[in-house]
Scaffold this motif. Structure first.
Motif, short mmCIF file in Angstrom:
data_model
loop_
_atom_site.label_atom_id
_atom_site.label_comp_id
_atom_site.label_asym_id
_atom_site.label_seq_id
_atom_site.Cartn_x
_atom_site.Cartn_y
_atom_site.Cartn_z
N LYS A 26 4.52 -14.10 -13.62
CA LYS A 26 5.90 -13.73 -13.28
C LYS A 26 6.75 -13.58 -14.54
O LYS A 26 7.56 -12.65 -14.66
CB LYS A 26 6.51 -14.79 -12.37
N ASP A 27 6.57 -14.49 -15.50
CA ASP A 27 7.37 -14.42 -16.72
C ASP A 27 6.99 -13.22 -17.57
O ASP A 27 7.84 -12.63 -18.25
CB ASP A 27 7.21 -15.72 -17.53
N GLU A 28 5.72 -12.84 -17.55
CA GLU A 28 5.32 -11.64 -18.28
C GLU A 28 5.95 -10.41 -17.65
O GLU A 28 6.36 -9.48 -18.35
CB GLU A 28 3.80 -11.52 -18.30
N ALA A 29 6.07 -10.39 -16.33
CA ALA A 29 6.75 -9.28 -15.65
C ALA A 29 8.23 -9.25 -16.03
O ALA A 29 8.81 -8.19 -16.24
CB ALA A 29 6.58 -9.41 -14.14
N LYS A 30 8.86 -10.43 -16.13
CA LYS A 30 10.25 -10.50 -16.54
C LYS A 30 10.42 -9.99 -17.97
O LYS A 30 11.39 -9.29 -18.28
CB LYS A 30 10.76 -11.95 -16.46
N ALA A 31 9.48 -10.35 -18.85
CA ALA A 31 9.55 -9.89 -20.23
C ALA A 31 9.46 -8.37 -20.30
O ALA A 31 10.21 -7.71 -21.03
CB ALA A 31 8.42 -10.53 -21.06
N GLU A 32 8.55 -7.79 -19.53
CA GLU A 32 8.40 -6.34 -19.49
C GLU A 32 9.70 -5.69 -19.01
O GLU A 32 10.18 -4.71 -19.59
CB GLU A 32 7.25 -5.96 -18.56
N ALA A 33 10.29 -6.24 -17.95
CA ALA A 33 11.52 -5.68 -17.41
C ALA A 33 12.67 -5.81 -18.41
O ALA A 33 13.49 -4.90 -18.56
CB ALA A 33 11.88 -6.40 -16.11
#
Length: 356
Positions: free
Chosen positions: A157-164
């Motif tokens: 989830k945090d990697e997805a947040k970083a990408e966003a």
């Protein structure tokens, strides 16, 4: 999972490149060839240049606000990156723990089937001890597996947040760059069209009259002010060189074509002329007996004989006449004619309008 560490170097470079756009549009540092001894332009074009300057100013404010948001977004993305690094290390440690538990379970026969333990146990006590070890080991394994699973889900989830976060940052910077670029292109085109009209008037030696400009209401501190609001100083009073027959008789302000030029103080317009080395020029007589001259203009906004107030727009800067590039030539004189100039820098400073 993809890593975004490399973007930490790309985004600051992008911000630096964008920061170059914050400067006032297309500034051209220039000097004039004042062996010095204007032509008007249509209201539509002069007003368009002023309007575009105002749009650039508003876009610059939006850019600055967006740039601050981008910096905050970049800091947020960097914090997420640090969190991801910590979570990856934690997952590595959890997996090592699982390995140790599995090895310990194997050595203590904790993984032996319950039926085998019942058959091989030599006493009820041994059977109970084996079951306790078995239960404790299974609990530890299950807890470790669940903890590892939660950590991996959180990491995803945090990697997805970083990408966003990085995508939002890049989109904002792109939009800001396009906004300023589009306005500045229109402004640059209008500037040179305005200058072309001024050159035609200077060549004809006649001024078609004042182009009235709508000026924003703005308080001017003191009875005197600088002739332009934002500028870079170029050739100064007394400078020598091949550009002038003797010495430079004023102070040059390097500003883009179309920059509003202000009356340095209250007074009356003594002269508006087009033609000659000064190109399009305005001379103002002030109440203390001094005169100020504003030369190489692209447009004038007042008529000869008109009263002007401190800070009032009297024209727009340009590069008409004997000039090598866009700038305002500003003189302070004892008489309205050339040859009576004094150094304008200490003159303005003595009147509470020092040049920065």
């Amino acid at each position: 999972m993809r890593s975004y560490r490399g973007r930490l170097q790309v985004v600051p470079a992008l911000l630096c490149a964008l920061a170059l756009l914050v400067a006032r549009p297309a500034e051209a540092v220039a000097d004039d060839s004042d062996t010095h001894g204007g032509s008007g332009s249509g209201r539509g074009l002069s007003a368009q240049v002023v309007k575009l300057y105002e749009e650039v100013a508003r876009a610059t404010k939006r850019y600055e606000a967006g740039r601050q948001e981008a910096e905050e977004q970049r800091a947020h993305a960097q914090r997420i990156e640090k969190l991801l690094d910590r979570e990856r290390r934690e997952i590595g440690a959890l997996r090592e723990d699982l390995g140790r538990i599995a090895r310990a379970q194997y050595r203590t026969s904790g993984g032996m089937p319950l039926t085998a333990q019942l058959i091989l146990a030599s006493s009820p006590e041994q059977l109970m001890r084996g079951q306790r070890v078995f239960s404790q080991t299974n609990l530890a394994v299950n807890n470790a597996i669940e903890k590892s699973r939660r950590a991996e889900n959180r990491l995803a989830k945090d990697e997805a947040k970083a990408e966003a976060a990085w995508q939002v940052l890049e989109k904002r910077n792109t939009e800001l760059a396009e906004l300023k670029s589009g306005i500045e292109e229109k402004l640059e085109e209008a500037r040179w069209e305005l200058q072309g009209q001024a050159d035609a008037s200077v060549a004809a030696g006649s001024c078609p009259g004042a182009v009235r400009l709508d000026q924003e209401d703005k308080e001017v501190d003191g009875a005197w002010t600088t002739p332009v609001e934002s500028y870079e100083l170029s050739a100064s009073f007394g400078s020598g060189g091949s550009r002038w027959a003797n010495r430079h008789t004023g102070q040059d302000f390097a500003v883009p074509i179309g920059t509003p030029v202000r009356a340095a103080g209250d007074g009356r317009v003594a002269r508006v002329s087009c033609g000659g080395a000064f190109g399009m020029e305005v001379v103002v007589q002030h109440t203390d007996g001094y005169y100020t001259q504003y030369a190489h203009l692209a447009a004038v906004a007042i008529d000869q004989g008109e009263r002007v107030n401190t800070g009032q727009w009297i024209g727009q800067s340009g590069t008409s006449g004997n000039s090598t590039g866009p700038h305002l030539h500003f003189e302070v004189r004892i008489t309205p004619e050339m040859g009576s100039a004094v150094d304008p820098v200490p003159w303005l400073a003595d009147r509470g309008a020092p040049l920065g």
